[in-house]
Design a protein around this motif. Structure first.
Motif, PDB file in Angstrom:
ATOM      1  N   GLU A  56       0.840  -1.213   0.000  1.00 33.39           N
ATOM      2  CA  GLU A  56       0.000   0.000   0.000  1.00 33.39           C
ATOM      3  C   GLU A  56       0.873   1.261   0.000  1.00 33.39           C
ATOM      4  O   GLU A  56       0.610   2.201  -0.760  1.00 33.39           O
ATOM      5  N   SER A  57       1.931   1.297   0.822  1.00 34.38           N
ATOM      6  CA  SER A  57       2.741   2.521   0.895  1.00 34.38           C
ATOM      7  C   SER A  57       3.567   2.731  -0.385  1.00 34.38           C
ATOM      8  O   SER A  57       3.715   3.871  -0.841  1.00 34.38           O
ATOM      9  N   GLU A  58       4.061   1.652  -0.980  1.00 33.93           N
ATOM     10  CA  GLU A  58       4.751   1.787  -2.279  1.00 33.93           C
ATOM     11  C   GLU A  58       3.776   2.307  -3.332  1.00 33.93           C
ATOM     12  O   GLU A  58       4.118   3.191  -4.131  1.00 33.93           O
ATOM     13  N   ALA A  59       2.575   1.730  -3.342  1.00 34.35           N
ATOM     14  CA  ALA A  59       1.571   2.099  -4.349  1.00 34.35           C
ATOM     15  C   ALA A  59       1.207   3.579  -4.229  1.00 34.35           C
ATOM     16  O   ALA A  59       1.131   4.289  -5.241  1.00 34.35           O
ATOM     17  N   VAL A  60       1.015   4.043  -3.012  1.00 35.97           N
ATOM     18  CA  VAL A  60       0.667   5.458  -2.794  1.00 35.97           C
ATOM     19  C   VAL A  60       1.824   6.348  -3.264  1.00 35.97           C
ATOM     20  O   VAL A  60       1.612   7.362  -3.936  1.00 35.97           O
ATOM     21  N   ALA A  61       3.066   5.953  -2.944  1.00 35.33           N
ATOM     22  CA  ALA A  61       4.241   6.761  -3.328  1.00 35.33           C
ATOM     23  C   ALA A  61       4.370   6.828  -4.853  1.00 35.33           C
ATOM     24  O   ALA A  61       4.630   7.913  -5.410  1.00 35.33           O
ATOM     25  N   ILE A  62       4.166   5.709  -5.550  1.00 36.79           N
ATOM     26  CA  ILE A  62       4.271   5.705  -7.020  1.00 36.79           C
ATOM     27  C   ILE A  62       3.136   6.541  -7.629  1.00 36.79           C
ATOM     28  O   ILE A  62       3.363   7.347  -8.543  1.00 36.79           O
ATOM     29  N   MET A  63       1.910   6.349  -7.090  1.00 36.11           N
ATOM     30  CA  MET A  63       0.764   7.116  -7.605  1.00 36.11           C
ATOM     31  C   MET A  63       1.027   8.612  -7.462  1.00 36.11           C
ATOM     32  O   MET A  63       0.788   9.396  -8.410  1.00 36.11           O
ATOM     33  N   LEU A  64       1.529   9.043  -6.295  1.00 39.26           N
ATOM     34  CA  LEU A  64       1.799  10.468  -6.069  1.00 39.26           C
ATOM     35  C   LEU A  64       2.911  10.971  -6.983  1.00 39.26           C
ATOM     36  O   LEU A  64       2.853  12.101  -7.482  1.00 39.26           O
ATOM     37  N   HIS A  65       3.920  10.121  -7.210  1.00 39.15           N
ATOM     38  CA  HIS A  65       4.997  10.496  -8.138  1.00 39.15           C
ATOM     39  C   HIS A  65       4.419  10.747  -9.533  1.00 39.15           C
ATOM     40  O   HIS A  65       4.764  11.746 -10.178  1.00 39.15           O
ATOM     41  N   VAL A  66       3.555   9.850  -9.991  1.00 36.73           N
ATOM     42  CA  VAL A  66       2.940  10.017 -11.321  1.00 36.73           C
ATOM     43  C   VAL A  66       2.064  11.266 -11.347  1.00 36.73           C
ATOM     44  O   VAL A  66       2.123  12.072 -12.290  1.00 36.73           O
ATOM     45  N   HIS A  67       1.278  11.444 -10.289  1.00 42.08           N
ATOM     46  CA  HIS A  67       0.386  12.614 -10.198  1.00 42.08           C
ATOM     47  C   HIS A  67       1.207  13.912 -10.260  1.00 42.08           C
ATOM     48  O   HIS A  67       0.809  14.875 -10.926  1.00 42.08           O
ATOM     49  N   ASN A  68       2.341  13.949  -9.604  1.00 43.32           N
ATOM     50  CA  ASN A  68       3.149  15.178  -9.520  1.00 43.32           C
ATOM     51  C   ASN A  68       4.093  15.380 -10.706  1.00 43.32           C
ATOM     52  O   ASN A  68       4.468  16.512 -11.010  1.00 43.32           O
ATOM     53  N   ASN A  69       4.520  14.284 -11.348  1.00 45.24           N
ATOM     54  CA  ASN A  69       5.552  14.381 -12.391  1.00 45.24           C
ATOM     55  C   ASN A  69       5.061  14.017 -13.788  1.00 45.24           C
ATOM     56  O   ASN A  69       5.799  14.181 -14.755  1.00 45.24           O
ATOM     57  N   GLY A  70       3.849  13.482 -13.877  1.00 39.57           N
ATOM     58  CA  GLY A  70       3.293  13.176 -15.194  1.00 39.57           C
ATOM     59  C   GLY A  70       3.467  11.733 -15.625  1.00 39.57           C
ATOM     60  O   GLY A  70       2.648  11.205 -16.380  1.00 39.57           O
ATOM     61  N   VAL A  71       4.534  11.096 -15.161  1.00 34.02           N
ATOM     62  CA  VAL A  71       4.794   9.701 -15.541  1.00 34.02           C
ATOM     63  C   VAL A  71       5.651   9.054 -14.451  1.00 34.02           C
ATOM     64  O   VAL A  71       6.387   9.755 -13.738  1.00 34.02           O
ATOM     65  N   GLY A  72       5.538   7.733 -14.319  1.00 36.59           N
ATOM     66  CA  GLY A  72       6.343   7.029 -13.324  1.00 36.59           C
ATOM     67  C   GLY A  72       6.409   5.542 -13.631  1.00 36.59           C
ATOM     68  O   GLY A  72       5.585   5.013 -14.391  1.00 36.59           O
ATOM     69  N   VAL A  73       7.397   4.876 -13.043  1.00 38.26           N
ATOM     70  CA  VAL A  73       7.634   3.451 -13.297  1.00 38.26           C
ATOM     71  C   VAL A  73       6.834   2.607 -12.294  1.00 38.26           C
ATOM     72  O   VAL A  73       7.043   2.709 -11.079  1.00 38.26           O
ATOM     73  N   ALA A  74       5.947   1.782 -12.819  1.00 37.14           N
ATOM     74  CA  ALA A  74       5.180   0.865 -11.966  1.00 37.14           C
ATOM     75  C   ALA A  74       6.001  -0.376 -11.640  1.00 37.14           C
ATOM     76  O   ALA A  74       5.867  -0.959 -10.568  1.00 37.14           O
ATOM     77  N   GLY A  75       6.873  -0.788 -12.596  1.00 37.61           N
ATOM     78  CA  GLY A  75       7.702  -1.976 -12.385  1.00 37.61           C
ATOM     79  C   GLY A  75       8.589  -2.211 -13.591  1.00 37.61           C
ATOM     80  O   GLY A  75       8.386  -1.592 -14.645  1.00 37.61           O
ATOM     81  N   VAL A  76       9.584  -3.104 -13.434  1.00 37.69           N
ATOM     82  CA  VAL A  76      10.530  -3.429 -14.512  1.00 37.69           C
ATOM     83  C   VAL A  76      10.527  -4.946 -14.687  1.00 37.69           C
ATOM     84  O   VAL A  76      10.719  -5.687 -13.714  1.00 37.69           O
ATOM     85  N   TYR A  77      10.309  -5.398 -15.933  1.00 34.09           N
ATOM     86  CA  TYR A  77      10.088  -6.823 -16.200  1.00 34.09           C
ATOM     87  C   TYR A  77      10.706  -7.224 -17.541  1.00 34.09           C
ATOM     88  O   TYR A  77      11.051  -6.368 -18.355  1.00 34.09           O
ATOM     89  N   THR A  78      10.771  -8.526 -17.796  1.00 35.77           N
ATOM     90  CA  THR A  78      11.091  -8.996 -19.144  1.00 35.77           C
ATOM     91  C   THR A  78       9.942  -8.578 -20.071  1.00 35.77           C
ATOM     92  O   THR A  78       8.844  -8.237 -19.613  1.00 35.77           O
ATOM     93  N   ARG A  79      10.202  -8.630 -21.386  1.00 35.10           N
ATOM     94  CA  ARG A  79       9.226  -8.066 -22.322  1.00 35.10           C
ATOM     95  C   ARG A  79       7.849  -8.728 -22.225  1.00 35.10           C
ATOM     96  O   ARG A  79       6.827  -8.029 -22.192  1.00 35.10           O
ATOM     97  N   ASP A  80       7.814 -10.052 -22.178  1.00 35.53           N
ATOM     98  CA  ASP A  80       6.521 -10.761 -22.127  1.00 35.53           C
ATOM     99  C   ASP A  80       5.729 -10.386 -20.891  1.00 35.53           C
ATOM    100  O   ASP A  80       4.509 -10.167 -20.961  1.00 35.53           O
ATOM    101  N   VAL A  81       6.401 -10.339 -19.747  1.00 35.87           N
ATOM    102  CA  VAL A  81       5.707  -9.998 -18.495  1.00 35.87           C
ATOM    103  C   VAL A  81       5.222  -8.556 -18.564  1.00 35.87           C
ATOM    104  O   VAL A  81       4.066  -8.263 -18.211  1.00 35.87           O
ATOM    105  N   ALA A  82       6.069  -7.646 -19.068  1.00 36.39           N
ATOM    106  CA  ALA A  82       5.672  -6.237 -19.178  1.00 36.39           C
ATOM    107  C   ALA A  82       4.442  -6.091 -20.074  1.00 36.39           C
ATOM    108  O   ALA A  82       3.491  -5.360 -19.737  1.00 36.39           O
ATOM    109  N   GLU A  83       4.433  -6.825 -21.201  1.00 37.83           N
ATOM    110  CA  GLU A  83       3.276  -6.755 -22.122  1.00 37.83           C
ATOM    111  C   GLU A  83       1.998  -7.212 -21.437  1.00 37.83           C
ATOM    112  O   GLU A  83       0.935  -6.611 -21.610  1.00 37.83           O
ATOM    113  N   THR A  84       2.120  -8.275 -20.631  1.00 39.20           N
ATOM    114  CA  THR A  84       0.938  -8.787 -19.918  1.00 39.20           C
ATOM    115  C   THR A  84       0.436  -7.768 -18.893  1.00 39.20           C
ATOM    116  O   THR A  84      -0.778  -7.572 -18.749  1.00 39.20           O
ATOM    117  N   LYS A  85       1.356  -7.104 -18.195  1.00 39.02           N
ATOM    118  CA  LYS A  85       0.954  -6.070 -17.210  1.00 39.02           C
ATOM    119  C   LYS A  85       0.211  -4.932 -17.918  1.00 39.02           C
ATOM    120  O   LYS A  85      -0.838  -4.472 -17.441  1.00 39.02           O
TER     121      LYS A  85
END
Ligand code: TYC
Length: 107
Positions: A56-85
């Motif tokens: 929950e605290s990571e999610a809130v921090a990422i959401m606020l980063h995106v809200h304040n900066n326009g874009v943010g990284v939700a996670g880093v994955y191999t291509r197939d996993v990233a496509e599924t996300k």
């Protein structure tokens, strides 16, 4: 390299074949969330917890980063996993009628 050779004293030396070849690390992809004016903060936190397995605290921090900066990284994955996300986020956003944009790019 020869696997077997004989030196000038007649001693035969053998090299055992490698049993574990090192594999190159796969290229990694960043999954990005983009800000907009209509998706609720709660929905973005729900996505980050449900799809990206954030606390929950990571999610809130990422959401606020995106809200304040326009874009943010939700996670880093191999291509197939990233496509599924990305597809999961798109499906959930559509289902809940939010314009939330999720993209991916090479790291
Ligand atoms: N800007 C949105 C709001 O104020 C919240 C939001 C955050 C939307 C992150 C999208 O990826 C996003 N309700």
């Amino acid at each position: 390299m020869p696997r077997q050779f004989e030196d000038d004293t007649g001693v035969i030396t053998r090299t055992l074949p490698k049993t574990k070849k090192k594999l190159a690390k796969p290229p990694m992809w960043k999954v990005l969330l983009h800000n907009d004016d209509y998706t609720t903060r709660e929905f973005v936190v729900f996505i980050l917890q449900g799809v990206f397995h954030r606390t929950e605290s990571e999610a809130v921090a990422i959401m606020l980063h995106v809200h304040n900066n326009g874009v943010g990284v939700a996670g880093v994955y191999t291509r197939d996993v990233a496509e599924t996300k990305v597809e999961k986020v798109k499906a959930l956003a559509k289902e809940h009628q939010y314009p939330l944009l999720c993209t991916m790019e090479p790291e």
